[in-house]
Design a protein around this motif. Structure first.
Motif, PDB file in Angstrom:
ATOM      1  N   LYS A 282       0.836  -1.211   0.000  1.00 40.06           N
ATOM      2  CA  LYS A 282       0.000   0.000   0.000  1.00 40.06           C
ATOM      3  C   LYS A 282       0.866   1.254   0.000  1.00 40.06           C
TER       4      LYS A 282
ATOM      5  N   LEU B  73       2.338   1.690  -3.412  1.00 36.33           N
ATOM      6  CA  LEU B  73       1.318   2.184  -4.350  1.00 36.33           C
ATOM      7  C   LEU B  73       1.085   3.673  -4.182  1.00 36.33           C
TER       8      LEU B  73
ATOM      9  N   GLU C  34       1.674   6.514  -6.937  1.00 38.92           N
ATOM     10  CA  GLU C  34       0.614   7.452  -7.321  1.00 38.92           C
ATOM     11  C   GLU C  34       1.078   8.894  -7.136  1.00 38.92           C
TER      12      GLU C  34
END
Length: 161
Positions: free
Chosen positions: A143, A146, A150
């Protein structure tokens, strides 16, 4: 008082059982593996015992015999003591139950019976918890990666504009 014949039968059978069953039958001799691990077999011992007998004579009861015709009772000339007949028996069953494995800083009880899966489950609980923690940590790490990807992608878009 004289010893009754059945006492001899019982004594013989019990001594035989005593000779067969001792603590080494239940907890067997340890075996050492080449890596230093010690394996100790554990067994379940079940035994049964029975003895019985009786005094009898086909022609007489309570010191009275029948005459030659078999119809009239006459007093026995013997001592009134009847012959004894008896027997005893015993059986022993030994079944392996588990193996205790001692080595590498731990002790494990490995059951022989496949239906004893509860012990196996209890042995695997610490390993299961560790794997669940590792999976959770990996999920958190993914997470974070990610979000970082992003964020980098958004910054690159902002720079292009």
């Amino acid at each position: 008082m004289a010893e009754h014949p059945i006492q001899g039968l019982m004594t013989t059978a019990m001594e035989s059982i005593k000779d067969m069953v001792d603590v080494n039958t239940i907890v067997g001799d340890a075996v050492q593996a080449p890596d230093g691990t010690v394996i100790i077999p554990i067994s379940k011992v079940t035994f049964g015992f029975a003895a019985g007998g009786g005094e009898f004579n086909s022609k007489s009861k309570a010191g009275i015999e029948c005459d030659d015709s078999g119809k009239r009772p006459v007093e026995s000339e013997g001592n009134g003591k009847f012959p004894f007949a008896g027997g005893s028996g015993a059986g022993v069953s030994i079944n392996p139950v588990a193996f205790m494995v001692v080595g590498q800083g731990q002790i494990k009880l490995l059951p022989v019976n496949v239906n004893s899966s509860l012990e196996k489950i209890l042995d695997f609980i610490p390993e299961l918890i560790e794997k669940a923690n590792d999976a959770y940590k990996k999920k958190i790490k993914i997470k974070k990666e990610l979000k970082a990807c992003e964020k980098n992608a958004k910054e690159e878009e902002d720079e292009e504009e």
